[in-house]
Design a protein around this motif. Structure first.
Motif, PDB file in Angstrom:
ATOM      1  N   GLU A   1       0.985  -1.196  -0.065  1.00  0.00           N
ATOM      2  CA  GLU A   1       0.023   0.003  -0.116  1.00  0.00           C
ATOM      3  C   GLU A   1       0.969   1.293   0.070  1.00  0.00           C
ATOM      4  O   GLU A   1       0.648   2.179  -0.651  1.00  0.00           O
ATOM      5  N   ARG A   2       1.857   1.305   0.698  1.00  0.00           N
ATOM      6  CA  ARG A   2       2.848   2.457   0.791  1.00  0.00           C
ATOM      7  C   ARG A   2       3.491   2.575  -0.321  1.00  0.00           C
ATOM      8  O   ARG A   2       3.626   3.718  -0.800  1.00  0.00           O
ATOM      9  N   SER A   3       3.946   1.468  -1.185  1.00  0.00           N
ATOM     10  CA  SER A   3       4.581   1.658  -2.604  1.00  0.00           C
ATOM     11  C   SER A   3       3.574   2.323  -3.542  1.00  0.00           C
ATOM     12  O   SER A   3       3.939   3.166  -4.349  1.00  0.00           O
ATOM     13  N   ILE A   4       2.301   1.732  -3.484  1.00  0.00           N
ATOM     14  CA  ILE A   4       1.405   2.284  -4.247  1.00  0.00           C
ATOM     15  C   ILE A   4       0.902   3.796  -4.040  1.00  0.00           C
ATOM     16  O   ILE A   4       0.975   4.717  -4.950  1.00  0.00           O
ATOM     17  N   GLU A   5       0.817   4.173  -2.878  1.00  0.00           N
ATOM     18  CA  GLU A   5       0.657   5.366  -2.393  1.00  0.00           C
ATOM     19  C   GLU A   5       1.890   6.392  -3.105  1.00  0.00           C
ATOM     20  O   GLU A   5       1.595   7.451  -3.511  1.00  0.00           O
ATOM     21  N   GLU A   6       2.998   5.859  -2.881  1.00  0.00           N
ATOM     22  CA  GLU A   6       4.037   6.990  -3.145  1.00  0.00           C
ATOM     23  C   GLU A   6       4.012   6.979  -4.551  1.00  0.00           C
ATOM     24  O   GLU A   6       4.212   8.414  -5.116  1.00  0.00           O
ATOM     25  N   VAL A   7       3.920   6.018  -5.429  1.00  0.00           N
ATOM     26  CA  VAL A   7       3.774   6.130  -6.863  1.00  0.00           C
ATOM     27  C   VAL A   7       2.698   6.985  -7.424  1.00  0.00           C
ATOM     28  O   VAL A   7       3.125   7.869  -8.139  1.00  0.00           O
ATOM     29  N   CYS A   8       1.445   6.864  -6.714  1.00  0.00           N
ATOM     30  CA  CYS A   8       0.318   7.582  -7.193  1.00  0.00           C
ATOM     31  C   CYS A   8       0.372   9.093  -6.766  1.00  0.00           C
ATOM     32  O   CYS A   8      -0.030   9.903  -7.388  1.00  0.00           O
ATOM     33  N   LEU A   9       1.193   9.348  -5.605  1.00  0.00           N
ATOM     34  CA  LEU A   9       1.238  10.633  -5.218  1.00  0.00           C
ATOM     35  C   LEU A   9       2.431  11.296  -6.164  1.00  0.00           C
ATOM     36  O   LEU A   9       2.078  12.556  -6.928  1.00  0.00           O
ATOM     37  N   VAL A  10       3.451  10.763  -6.846  1.00  0.00           N
ATOM     38  CA  VAL A  10       4.418  11.213  -7.819  1.00  0.00           C
ATOM     39  C   VAL A  10       3.635  11.435  -8.861  1.00  0.00           C
ATOM     40  O   VAL A  10       4.087  12.200  -9.697  1.00  0.00           O
ATOM     41  N   ASN A  11       3.004  10.479  -9.418  1.00  0.00           N
ATOM     42  CA  ASN A  11       2.392  10.482 -10.586  1.00  0.00           C
ATOM     43  C   ASN A  11       1.386  11.550 -10.813  1.00  0.00           C
ATOM     44  O   ASN A  11       1.050  12.260 -11.730  1.00  0.00           O
ATOM     45  N   ARG A  12       0.454  11.838  -9.735  1.00  0.00           N
ATOM     46  CA  ARG A  12      -0.228  12.708  -9.665  1.00  0.00           C
ATOM     47  C   ARG A  12       0.244  14.063  -9.703  1.00  0.00           C
ATOM     48  O   ARG A  12      -0.168  15.254 -10.036  1.00  0.00           O
ATOM     49  N   ALA A  13       1.555  14.357  -9.179  1.00  0.00           N
ATOM     50  CA  ALA A  13       2.055  15.511  -8.893  1.00  0.00           C
ATOM     51  C   ALA A  13       2.613  15.857 -10.546  1.00  0.00           C
ATOM     52  O   ALA A  13       2.710  16.854 -10.912  1.00  0.00           O
ATOM     53  N   LEU A  14       2.951  14.834 -11.335  1.00  0.00           N
ATOM     54  CA  LEU A  14       3.074  15.313 -12.651  1.00  0.00           C
ATOM     55  C   LEU A  14       2.004  15.565 -13.379  1.00  0.00           C
ATOM     56  O   LEU A  14       2.050  16.516 -14.160  1.00  0.00           O
ATOM     57  N   CYS A  15       0.971  15.104 -13.130  1.00  0.00           N
ATOM     58  CA  CYS A  15      -0.461  15.619 -13.980  1.00  0.00           C
ATOM     59  C   CYS A  15      -0.612  17.091 -13.361  1.00  0.00           C
ATOM     60  O   CYS A  15      -0.905  17.996 -14.136  1.00  0.00           O
ATOM     61  N   ASN A  16      -0.590  17.278 -12.060  1.00  0.00           N
ATOM     62  CA  ASN A  16      -0.815  18.775 -11.702  1.00  0.00           C
ATOM     63  C   ASN A  16       0.365  19.651 -12.207  1.00  0.00           C
ATOM     64  O   ASN A  16       0.206  20.761 -12.480  1.00  0.00           O
ATOM     65  N   LEU A  17       1.687  19.237 -12.342  1.00  0.00           N
ATOM     66  CA  LEU A  17       2.543  19.966 -12.908  1.00  0.00           C
ATOM     67  C   LEU A  17       2.141  20.352 -14.452  1.00  0.00           C
ATOM     68  O   LEU A  17       2.494  21.433 -14.845  1.00  0.00           O
TER      69      LEU A  17
ATOM     70  N   ARG B   1       2.552  19.933  -3.068  1.00  0.00           N
ATOM     71  CA  ARG B   1       1.712  19.236  -1.950  1.00  0.00           C
ATOM     72  C   ARG B   1       2.104  17.738  -2.279  1.00  0.00           C
ATOM     73  O   ARG B   1       2.274  16.840  -1.143  1.00  0.00           O
ATOM     74  N   ASP B   2       1.672  17.166  -3.270  1.00  0.00           N
ATOM     75  CA  ASP B   2       1.698  15.885  -3.656  1.00  0.00           C
ATOM     76  C   ASP B   2       3.427  15.312  -3.495  1.00  0.00           C
ATOM     77  O   ASP B   2       3.428  14.115  -2.886  1.00  0.00           O
TER      78      ASP B   2
ATOM     79  N   LEU C   1       6.962   9.662   2.627  1.00  0.00           N
ATOM     80  CA  LEU C   1       7.001   7.933   2.528  1.00  0.00           C
ATOM     81  C   LEU C   1       8.232   7.598   2.251  1.00  0.00           C
ATOM     82  O   LEU C   1       8.771   6.674   2.729  1.00  0.00           O
ATOM     83  N   ASN C   2       9.045   8.437   1.127  1.00  0.00           N
ATOM     84  CA  ASN C   2      10.104   7.871   0.793  1.00  0.00           C
ATOM     85  C   ASN C   2      11.072   9.142   0.204  1.00  0.00           C
ATOM     86  O   ASN C   2      11.010   9.594  -0.721  1.00  0.00           O
ATOM     87  N   PRO C   3      11.883   9.809   1.265  1.00  0.00           N
ATOM     88  CA  PRO C   3      12.611  10.820   0.999  1.00  0.00           C
ATOM     89  C   PRO C   3      13.780  10.496  -0.344  1.00  0.00           C
ATOM     90  O   PRO C   3      14.154  11.595  -0.575  1.00  0.00           O
ATOM     91  N   LYS C   4      14.010   9.313  -0.651  1.00  0.00           N
ATOM     92  CA  LYS C   4      14.967   9.140  -1.612  1.00  0.00           C
ATOM     93  C   LYS C   4      14.164   9.023  -2.967  1.00  0.00           C
ATOM     94  O   LYS C   4      14.828   8.956  -4.106  1.00  0.00           O
ATOM     95  N   ASN C   5      13.058   9.483  -3.332  1.00  0.00           N
ATOM     96  CA  ASN C   5      12.281   9.538  -4.413  1.00  0.00           C
ATOM     97  C   ASN C   5      12.663  10.587  -5.240  1.00  0.00           C
ATOM     98  O   ASN C   5      12.352  11.654  -5.119  1.00  0.00           O
ATOM     99  N   VAL C   6      13.677  10.275  -5.939  1.00  0.00           N
ATOM    100  CA  VAL C   6      14.053  11.321  -7.225  1.00  0.00           C
ATOM    101  C   VAL C   6      13.086  12.094  -8.175  1.00  0.00           C
ATOM    102  O   VAL C   6      13.162  13.295  -8.299  1.00  0.00           O
ATOM    103  N   LYS C   7      12.108  11.325  -8.314  1.00  0.00           N
ATOM    104  CA  LYS C   7      11.172  11.855  -9.140  1.00  0.00           C
ATOM    105  C   LYS C   7      10.359  12.954  -8.570  1.00  0.00           C
ATOM    106  O   LYS C   7      10.103  13.994  -9.150  1.00  0.00           O
TER     107      LYS C   7
END
Length: 411
Positions: A155-171, A181-182, A189-195
């Protein structure tokens, strides 16, 4: 309502009917039957159905749908469609969220439909927050073994990916605040997420928050120092930083020069004992500006705009640069005679000049006196960067003065 199975049967019957019809056409060449044989009920129904009606029936089947509008039966229901919708919410929270995530990703990857994709990512995130679905009592007790720790990680993995992908949509939609905010939620959830760092930097740069953009880029590079996208974007940010710094430097230099010029002008006026003031309602004349030949040298020549008024005939002339050493007669020599003077009343020797005093009266200005001599008398002032000189024919001066005093008295 026609189901998928019944539609397949209907199509199969039509194919059989066409084969039989082909055979009957061969027989008709040999003999003509006296009467047509009756068709089976199912085939007769298919035979009697028009193409439009058949397409309408097919449109109610999810496989053949082209629109979600008017896809129900007479009661407005569509069992097949509702069943498909329900499938989207069956399974664990991670499975439901993953389904929505995949739909959103497909919209982004193939069609760049960011708005619709954002909605799917939002549905995925909402599914992760939803309480577990209670078991169906009609199905009886069920025993399902779930590794809670593994499920939580999923769940945490999916949440992280969805937040990053939704950030792309908002961008892409220029919703920079929502994008940040996304990204912030994903990084918690993951401070190492480069995206997430990259998209946060992009949103900050779009808002000209250069310092924040640099910080985001540097944070991302601290986890992946060889990331090509981040390194390239860091260069863009630095270029923007340098450009803004140059613009700011120019602005400050311009402001400082303006401040010095104004201080120098005030000193020049004070040294010459010239009074000046501004009103709340100055004339809209950008070219009317008291200035020094050298704005940073108080001893250089002072230039004062002068408005020449012909009040008897309601006419005007404007002298943009009237030097302090020049007299009124020097300028009247080329202004007069004026083209509208039909009676030749306006000649240098036949006019008198007046300037309004600080108290609101009139002073007769010597035409041969320098402008500085007139202004340094202490009785006159420069108002809104302008001196007004009224030119009146001698023969009409007395009457005009009386009229002036009367108007002032009424005010």
């Amino acid at each position: 309502m026609t189901s998928s199975a019944s539609l397949d049967a209907l199509l199969e019957e039509k194919m059989k009917f066409r084969e039989n019809d082909s055979q009957q056409q061969t027989d008709v060449l040999q003999e003509e039957p006296s009467a047509s044989a009756a068709l089976p009920p199912g085939m007769q129904k298919s035979q009697d159905t028009s193409v439009d009606d058949l397409l309408k029936e097919m449109s109610r089947v999810p496989l053949f749908m082209t629109s979600l509008d008017e896809v129900g039966d007479d009661s407005g229901e569509n069992v097949e469609l509702e069943a498909l919708k329900a499938l989207a919410y069956e399974g664990t929270r991670a499975e439901i969220a993953q389904n929505f995530r995949e739909q959103g990703t497909e919209l982004v990857r193939t069609e760049k439909r960011y708005r619709e994709a954002r909605e799917y990512y939002t549905k995925a995130l909402n599914a992760l927050k939803a309480p577990p679905v209670p078991p169906d009592p009609e199905q009886g007790p069920q025993v399902v073994e779930i590794d809670e720790e593994a499920e939580l990680q999923k769940e945490r993995s999916i949440e992280e990916v969805c937040l990053v992908n939704r950030a792309l949509c908002n961008l892409e939609m220029k919703n920079y605040g929502s994008c940040n905010r996304d990204c912030a939620a994903a990084l918690r959830l993951n401070p190492k997420n480069v995206k997430a760092w990259y998209r946060a930097a992009s949103a900050c740069l779009a808002l000209d928050k250069v310092a924040a953009a640099l910080d985001a880029c540097q944070s991302g590079l601290s986890f992946d120092s060889q990331n090509t996208a981040l390194k390239s974007f860091m260069t863009r940010i630095e270029q923007r930083r340098d450009h803004l710094a140059a613009v700011e430097k120019t602005r400050k230099e311009r402001e400082e020069r303006t401040r010095l010029e104004q201080a120098t002008l005030r000193l020049a006026l004070m040294n010459r004992k010239v009074l000046a003031r501004r009103t709340d309602r100055p004339l809209e004349m950008p070219e009317a500006k008291v200035a020094l030949d050298d704005p940073l040298d108080a001893s250089s020549t002072l230039n004062i705009p002068v408005m020449i008024l012909y009040p008897v005939h309601a006419q005007t002339d404007f002298i943009k640069q009237f030097q302090e050493s020049e007299s009124i007669s020097e300028h009247l020599s080329y202004l007069l005679p004026v083209p509208w003077d039909q009676n030749n009343e306006y000649t240098t020797s036949n006019v008198e000049c007046y300037i309004e005093t600080i108290e609101g009266g009139l002073i007769k200005a010597g035409k041969k006196l320098s402008l500085l001599k007139l202004l340094s008398s202490g009785k006159l002032e420069v108002v809104d960067d302008l001196v007004r000189v009224m030119v009146v024919p001698k023969g009409k001066a007395a009457q005009w003065i009386e009229d002036f005093k009367t108007r002032r008295g009424k005010q």
